[in-house]
Design a protein around this motif. Structure first.
Motif, PDB file in Angstrom:
ATOM      1  N   TYR A  92       0.745  -0.922  -0.112  1.00 19.66           N
ATOM      2  CA  TYR A  92      -0.059   0.103  -0.027  1.00 19.66           C
ATOM      3  C   TYR A  92       0.779   1.254   0.022  1.00 19.66           C
ATOM      4  O   TYR A  92       0.644   2.212  -0.849  1.00 19.66           O
ATOM      5  N   LEU A  93       1.980   1.304   0.863  1.00 18.27           N
ATOM      6  CA  LEU A  93       2.753   2.405   0.930  1.00 18.27           C
ATOM      7  C   LEU A  93       3.361   2.547  -0.427  1.00 18.27           C
ATOM      8  O   LEU A  93       3.662   3.741  -0.905  1.00 18.27           O
ATOM      9  N   LEU A  94       3.995   1.466  -1.081  1.00 22.48           N
ATOM     10  CA  LEU A  94       4.761   1.444  -2.205  1.00 22.48           C
ATOM     11  C   LEU A  94       3.817   1.988  -3.368  1.00 22.48           C
ATOM     12  O   LEU A  94       4.351   2.815  -4.012  1.00 22.48           O
ATOM     13  N   ASP A  95       2.630   1.720  -3.301  1.00 18.12           N
ATOM     14  CA  ASP A  95       1.638   2.279  -4.322  1.00 18.12           C
ATOM     15  C   ASP A  95       1.125   3.568  -4.033  1.00 18.12           C
ATOM     16  O   ASP A  95       1.394   4.435  -5.154  1.00 18.12           O
ATOM     17  N   MET A  96       1.224   4.167  -2.949  1.00 18.70           N
ATOM     18  CA  MET A  96       1.291   5.526  -2.753  1.00 18.70           C
ATOM     19  C   MET A  96       2.455   6.505  -3.161  1.00 18.70           C
ATOM     20  O   MET A  96       2.195   7.479  -3.570  1.00 18.70           O
ATOM     21  N   LEU A 104       4.679  10.072  -7.241  1.00 22.87           N
ATOM     22  CA  LEU A 104       5.702  10.222  -8.275  1.00 22.87           C
ATOM     23  C   LEU A 104       5.199  10.492  -9.802  1.00 22.87           C
ATOM     24  O   LEU A 104       5.577  11.491 -10.558  1.00 22.87           O
ATOM     25  N   VAL A 105       4.074   9.537 -10.139  1.00 25.70           N
ATOM     26  CA  VAL A 105       3.612   9.574 -11.453  1.00 25.70           C
ATOM     27  C   VAL A 105       2.903  11.155 -11.352  1.00 25.70           C
ATOM     28  O   VAL A 105       2.650  11.756 -12.306  1.00 25.70           O
ATOM     29  N   SER A 106       2.228  11.295 -10.344  1.00 22.49           N
ATOM     30  CA  SER A 106       1.421  12.722 -10.209  1.00 22.49           C
ATOM     31  C   SER A 106       2.559  13.921 -10.498  1.00 22.49           C
ATOM     32  O   SER A 106       2.225  15.005 -11.095  1.00 22.49           O
ATOM     33  N   LEU A 107       3.678  13.566  -9.627  1.00 23.86           N
ATOM     34  CA  LEU A 107       4.713  14.789  -9.825  1.00 23.86           C
ATOM     35  C   LEU A 107       5.225  14.855 -11.163  1.00 23.86           C
ATOM     36  O   LEU A 107       5.469  16.054 -11.727  1.00 23.86           O
ATOM     37  N   ILE A 108       5.612  13.659 -11.998  1.00 30.07           N
ATOM     38  CA  ILE A 108       6.041  13.758 -13.252  1.00 30.07           C
ATOM     39  C   ILE A 108       5.367  14.212 -14.273  1.00 30.07           C
ATOM     40  O   ILE A 108       5.450  14.903 -15.093  1.00 30.07           O
ATOM     41  N   GLY A 138       2.136  15.851 -13.800  1.00 27.65           N
ATOM     42  CA  GLY A 138       1.533  17.187 -13.577  1.00 27.65           C
ATOM     43  C   GLY A 138       0.203  16.942 -13.380  1.00 27.65           C
ATOM     44  O   GLY A 138      -0.733  17.954 -13.121  1.00 27.65           O
ATOM     45  N   LEU A 139      -0.522  15.707 -13.400  1.00 24.30           N
ATOM     46  CA  LEU A 139      -1.904  15.527 -13.270  1.00 24.30           C
ATOM     47  C   LEU A 139      -2.135  15.165 -11.524  1.00 24.30           C
ATOM     48  O   LEU A 139      -1.199  14.397 -10.857  1.00 24.30           O
ATOM     49  N   GLY A 140      -3.358  15.968 -11.171  1.00 20.98           N
ATOM     50  CA  GLY A 140      -3.413  15.649  -9.803  1.00 20.98           C
ATOM     51  C   GLY A 140      -4.513  14.319  -9.525  1.00 20.98           C
ATOM     52  O   GLY A 140      -5.441  14.775  -9.251  1.00 20.98           O
ATOM     53  N   ILE A 141      -3.670  13.250  -9.570  1.00 20.76           N
ATOM     54  CA  ILE A 141      -4.672  11.963  -9.445  1.00 20.76           C
ATOM     55  C   ILE A 141      -4.855  11.881  -8.023  1.00 20.76           C
ATOM     56  O   ILE A 141      -4.309  11.778  -7.248  1.00 20.76           O
TER      57      ILE A 141
END
Length: 125
Positions: free
Chosen positions: A107-111, A116-120, A122-125
């Motif tokens: 769960y923590l790894l998924d978070m 990281l994907v949101s940061l790269i 720029g989408l606010g998932i």
């Protein structure tokens, strides 16, 4: 070298298997045909017919080999040292704790990956 085995089964075995299959098919057919008869009587008749079919099948070469296998398996199961109730409980608790820890880590790894994907991107998932 490998030894070629000749299939020396009894020709009567085929007839016995056909009779066995006919009995088992007859059980299914009789259940549909005699649906107005008491369920208890149909169940008892089915048990008797399955017993007869099993006896006929056990007189074949493959049937007797299966019975020998089942007896040998039963002997081997008796040799197994089964865990005590305390050992089983302790092992179950260890497995539950390990599962909880792994699920928390995943769960923590998924978070972290989502952040990281949101940061790269720029989408606010």
């Amino acid at each position: 070298m490998s030894e070629n085995t000749v299939n020396s089964s009894n020709p009567l075995d085929i007839v016995k298997w056909l009779v066995t299959l006919a009995l088992l098919g007859g059980i299914v057919a009789a259940d549909y045909i005699y649906d107005d008869v008491s369920v208890l009587i149909r169940a008892l008749a089915a048990v008797v017919a399955v017993g007869i079919a099993g006896f006929i099948a056990s007189t074949t070469e493959k049937g007797s080999a299966f019975i020998t296998f089942a007896k040998d398996a039963r002997i081997e199961v008796r040799k197994v040292v089964w865990p005590t109730r305390q050992e089983t409980t302790q092992t179950t608790i260890i497995v539950l704790i390990a599962t909880a820890v792994m699920s928390l880590l995943l769960y923590l790894l998924d978070m972290v990956i989502v952040e990281l994907v949101s940061l790269i991107t720029g989408l606010g998932i």
